[in-house]
Each structure stands twice: as structure tokens, then as C-alpha cells.
Design a protein around this motif. Structure first.
Motif, mmCIF file in Angstrom:
data_model
loop_
_atom_site.group_PDB
_atom_site.id
_atom_site.type_symbol
_atom_site.label_atom_id
_atom_site.label_comp_id
_atom_site.label_asym_id
_atom_site.label_seq_id
_atom_site.Cartn_x
_atom_site.Cartn_y
_atom_site.Cartn_z
ATOM 1 N N UNK A 150 46.776 37.498 40.442
ATOM 2 C CA UNK A 150 46.537 38.257 39.221
ATOM 3 C C UNK A 150 45.294 39.136 39.343
ATOM 4 N N UNK A 151 44.250 38.616 39.974
ATOM 5 C CA UNK A 151 43.014 39.393 40.148
ATOM 6 C C UNK A 151 43.280 40.619 41.010
ATOM 7 N N UNK A 152 44.040 40.439 42.072
ATOM 8 C CA UNK A 152 44.364 41.571 42.954
ATOM 9 C C UNK A 152 45.270 42.579 42.241
ATOM 10 N N UNK A 153 46.185 42.106 41.425
ATOM 11 C CA UNK A 153 47.035 43.011 40.648
ATOM 12 C C UNK A 153 46.211 43.772 39.612
ATOM 13 N N UNK A 154 45.239 43.099 39.005
ATOM 14 C CA UNK A 154 44.368 43.768 38.037
ATOM 15 C C UNK A 154 43.546 44.853 38.705
ATOM 16 N N UNK A 155 43.064 44.581 39.906
ATOM 17 C CA UNK A 155 42.324 45.589 40.661
ATOM 18 C C UNK A 155 43.183 46.839 40.852
ATOM 19 N N UNK A 156 44.453 46.645 41.206
ATOM 20 C CA UNK A 156 45.357 47.785 41.380
ATOM 21 C C UNK A 156 45.569 48.519 40.054
ATOM 22 N N UNK A 157 45.731 47.759 38.963
ATOM 23 C CA UNK A 157 45.971 48.377 37.655
ATOM 24 C C UNK A 157 44.768 49.186 37.180
ATOM 25 N N UNK A 158 43.579 48.661 37.413
ATOM 26 C CA UNK A 158 42.356 49.367 37.011
ATOM 27 C C UNK A 158 42.299 50.741 37.665
ATOM 28 N N UNK A 159 42.715 50.812 38.916
ATOM 29 C CA UNK A 159 42.639 52.066 39.674
ATOM 30 C C UNK A 159 43.671 53.099 39.215
ATOM 31 N N UNK A 160 44.639 52.684 38.407
ATOM 32 C CA UNK A 160 45.561 53.666 37.832
ATOM 33 C C UNK A 160 44.938 54.379 36.643
ATOM 34 N N UNK A 161 43.876 53.813 36.084
ATOM 35 C CA UNK A 161 43.210 54.413 34.925
ATOM 36 C C UNK A 161 41.937 55.164 35.294
ATOM 37 N N UNK A 162 41.190 54.647 36.257
ATOM 38 C CA UNK A 162 39.874 55.210 36.564
ATOM 39 C C UNK A 162 39.620 55.230 38.065
ATOM 40 N N UNK A 163 38.650 56.049 38.479
ATOM 41 C CA UNK A 163 38.256 56.087 39.890
ATOM 42 C C UNK A 163 36.809 55.670 40.087
ATOM 43 N N UNK A 164 36.167 55.207 39.014
ATOM 44 C CA UNK A 164 34.773 54.755 39.098
ATOM 45 C C UNK A 164 34.448 53.922 37.864
ATOM 46 N N UNK A 165 33.474 53.019 38.017
ATOM 47 C CA UNK A 165 33.042 52.151 36.917
ATOM 48 C C UNK A 165 31.523 52.185 36.781
ATOM 49 N N UNK A 166 31.049 52.248 35.537
ATOM 50 C CA UNK A 166 29.609 52.174 35.291
ATOM 51 C C UNK A 166 29.127 50.740 35.139
ATOM 52 N N UNK A 167 30.040 49.826 34.889
ATOM 53 C CA UNK A 167 29.620 48.441 34.773
ATOM 54 C C UNK A 167 30.787 47.490 34.573
ATOM 55 N N UNK A 168 30.597 46.261 35.026
ATOM 56 C CA UNK A 168 31.574 45.191 34.842
ATOM 57 C C UNK A 168 30.856 43.999 34.229
ATOM 58 N N UNK A 169 31.332 43.541 33.086
ATOM 59 C CA UNK A 169 30.789 42.342 32.449
ATOM 60 C C UNK A 169 31.710 41.170 32.755
ATOM 61 N N UNK A 170 31.189 40.176 33.446
ATOM 62 C CA UNK A 170 31.953 38.971 33.813
ATOM 63 C C UNK A 170 31.935 37.980 32.641
ATOM 64 N N UNK A 171 32.518 38.387 31.542
ATOM 65 C CA UNK A 171 32.380 37.638 30.293
ATOM 66 C C UNK A 171 33.332 36.455 30.168
ATOM 67 N N UNK A 172 34.547 36.579 30.675
ATOM 68 C CA UNK A 172 35.560 35.553 30.437
ATOM 69 C C UNK A 172 35.134 34.211 31.019
ATOM 70 N N UNK A 173 35.555 33.156 30.366
ATOM 71 C CA UNK A 173 35.221 31.834 30.875
ATOM 72 C C UNK A 173 35.944 30.742 30.114
ATOM 73 N N UNK A 174 35.933 29.555 30.692
ATOM 74 C CA UNK A 174 36.487 28.373 30.045
ATOM 75 C C UNK A 174 35.429 27.276 30.106
#
Length: 311
Positions: A85-109
Motif C-alpha cells: 500500500x505504501x508503494x502504491x501510495x507513492x505512485x499515486x502521489x506522483x500522479x498529482x505532484x512532482x514535488x513536496x514542501x513537506x510530509x507530516x508523519x501524523x498517522x498512528x495507532x
């Protein structure tokens, strides 16, 4: 690391106009992650909401789009308990953008029964630490393209263990839901500090800024813990916890605030760092063990089958 003036009493009204800036928030569909997305959107940023549930994520995106003046909002389906799923999300992100200003690692259990991820890792360590480690590794070129920021999210619970249990990091023996959660949050902080050191040593323009929300009332306390713990949180959430809106502020400062520095750790600063004004937060001795942090980095690479060399 570069010395700057300590940040105190930080609030979201200090944000610049973030028009054209792009931020990814894991777990951005609810609680602190949603409120962080809302803070950024009010400052006109583009936001990518990474959510495990497509339907809940879609609802969150619809709500965020109703905030006036914001930028684009995209949904990314992501389950941090699955390498696929993480690798698929990486691919999906690249369909929307070509650069990121920041990533917040917020999710958790938090404080779950003894369970495993899809790849056989202990669920809390696998989701909270390993999942984000892999995600940041995969997205690093996009973050580098904008000289962006990586924001691991820890917790005051990181103080609950004396160090990483390298002999049994998955707690296959003597499982304790609370100890394992604390270890995962210690790993988040150790990783954030180690990443900052490696970025600085490499002369990278990317920075790593770790944050924590203090004690904030969210779904975290009701979806993971069971039995007496779940009952206790129902009471303490009402009496002691701050709001998710307040809990999101350290994350927003870390990912987009002026003056946030590489290697810093931001969170509430009163009542044992559980709530109150946002500024520099307390780091345990265990989290400052650089040898252990390097060992954790190597272990993470080994478990995930990757080599992350920052140059």
C-alpha cells in the motif's frame, strides 16, 4: 546543528501565505491530521490527505474543500501497515505532484492487542515507525525538489521506555501494548533526530523537524486501547486533554512555520508537555542516544529491505 532563536508560544497565525506549497499528511482524514490539514489550507496550501479508509478520506477532503481560500486537496489511499500500500501510495502521489514542501508523519495507532502488519511486523512498531520510514524514503526525491521538510510525529509517551528493545523489537515475547506503543514513539523521535543529523552531514537543504501533540483528545484513544485503558481514556479525554486543533499546532509549525530548525522537537510546553503553549519540548536521554539511533536506522533498512543513503 544550526542554532536559531528558540520558538515559544507559536500559533498558526504566524504562518506565511502558503500558496503554491504542497504538503502530505498521513492520517489527514481525522483528528490532529485533519486539523493540521485545515490549518495549512487556511494558509492557502495544497494538501494531500493520506487515509487508510477511502470513504473517510473522501469525507475529509470534501470538508477541507469548503474552507475558503485554500489550495487544491487530493486524497491518497494509504495503509501504513502494508508495504504494498505504501508503494502504491507513492505512485499515486506522483500522479498529482512532482514535488513536496513537506510530509507530516501524523498517522498512528496506540496500545493495540498483539497483532501484525501485512508484512509480519508488530503492528504498532510497523505502522508508526517502519511505515513512515519507508514512505519518507520513497518520497525523498520529491521533498528534495522543494528543499522541503520531513516531520516525524512522536509523543510524550516516548519517555515510557528506557530504549529500543533490540533483542526483541517486535515484542514477540512478553508483549505489552503500552510498552510497545512507547517504543514506537521513541523510535519516531530517535529517527527524526538521526535523520536531521544525516541531512546536515550531507549538506542537504531538506530538514527533519519532529513534533508531538501533547495529550489531545482524538480517535487514537478509542480505536486502539481495550478494556480498562479504553475506559480510563473516556474520562481523561474529557477532563485533561486539549483539542485536536491545538494538538495539530506543533505539526504545522514543524512543517511550515518560520524559524523551525533542523533537529528540533516541538510540542506543548506545560503540564509535563501535555498541553499549553507550543515551543521546544523535552527529549529523553534515550532519544538522544546517537549510537542507538544509528542502530535503529540500520534495523529499519534491514527489515524493509532498503538502503537509504542521504547524499
Amino acid at each position: 546543528m544550526t542554532t536559531t532563536q528558540p520558538i515559544t508560544n507559536w500559533t498558526a497565525d504566524r504562518l506565511d501565505d502558503l500558496s503554491g506549497k504542497r504538503y502530505l499528511i498521513t492520517g489527514g482524514n481525522s483528528g490532529i491530521g485533519f486539523e493540521a490539514a485545515a490549518h495549512l489550507r487556511r494558509a492557502h496550501a495544497d494538501v494531500l490527505v493520506a487515509a487508510r479508509s477511502a470513504s473517510k478520506g473522501a469525507d475529509a477532503v470534501a470538508q477541507l474543500k469548503r474552507i475558503p481560500g485554500g489550495g487544491a486537496v487530493h486524497l491518497i489511499q494509504l495503509d501504513l501497515a502494508s508495504v504494498e500500500s505504501i508503494r502504491q501510495a507513492n505512485d499515486a502521489i506522483r500522479t498529482h505532484i512532482d514535488a513536496l514542501d513537506g510530509v507530516i508523519n501524523n498517522a498512528g495507532i496506540m496500545q493495540t492487542p498483539q497483532l501484525q502488519t501485512a508484512d509480519g511486523f508488530e503492528l504498532q512498531f510497523g505502522t508508526n515507525h517502519l511505515g513512515h520510514f519507508l514512505l519518507n524514503y520513497l518520497l525523498f526525491d520529491l521533498i528534495t525538489a522543494r528543499s522541503g521538510r520531513i516531520v516525524p510525529v512522536s509523543s510524550i509517551a516516548h519517555r515510557g521506555v528506557p530504549g529500543i528493545n533490540f533483542d526483541d523489537p517486535m515484542f514477540a515475547n512478553d508483549y505489552s501494548a503500552t510498552k510497545v506503543y512507547s517504543q514506537s514513539k521513541l523510535a519516531n523521535l530517535m529517527y527524526g533526530l538521526e535523520l536531521a543529523r544525516r541531512l546536515e552531514a550531507a549538506g542537504s537543504a531538506v530538514i527533519a523537524v519532529t513534533a508531538h501533540p501533547g495529550y489531545s483528545a482524538t480517535n487514537l484513544q478509542s480505536t486502539g486501547p481495550t478494556g480498562i485503558l479504553k475506559a480510563i481514556y473516556k474520562v481523561t479525554n474529557r477532563l485533561l486533554a486539549q483539542s485536536p486543533t491545538a494538538g495539530a499546532l506543533p505539526e504545522v509549525l514543524a512543517v511550515a512555520g518560520n524559524g523551525a530548525r533542523n533537529g528540533a522537537y516541538y510540542g506543548p510546553t506545560m503540564f509535563g508537555d501535555a498541553r499549553g503553549p507550543v515551543g521546544e519540548s523535552h527529549i529523553s536521554d534515550a532519544a538522544q542516544d546517537q549510537d542507538a539511533a544509528a542502530r535503529l536506522w540500520a534495523l529499519s533498512e534491514e527489515l524493509l529491505g532498503i538502503t537509504w543513503k542521504i547524499a
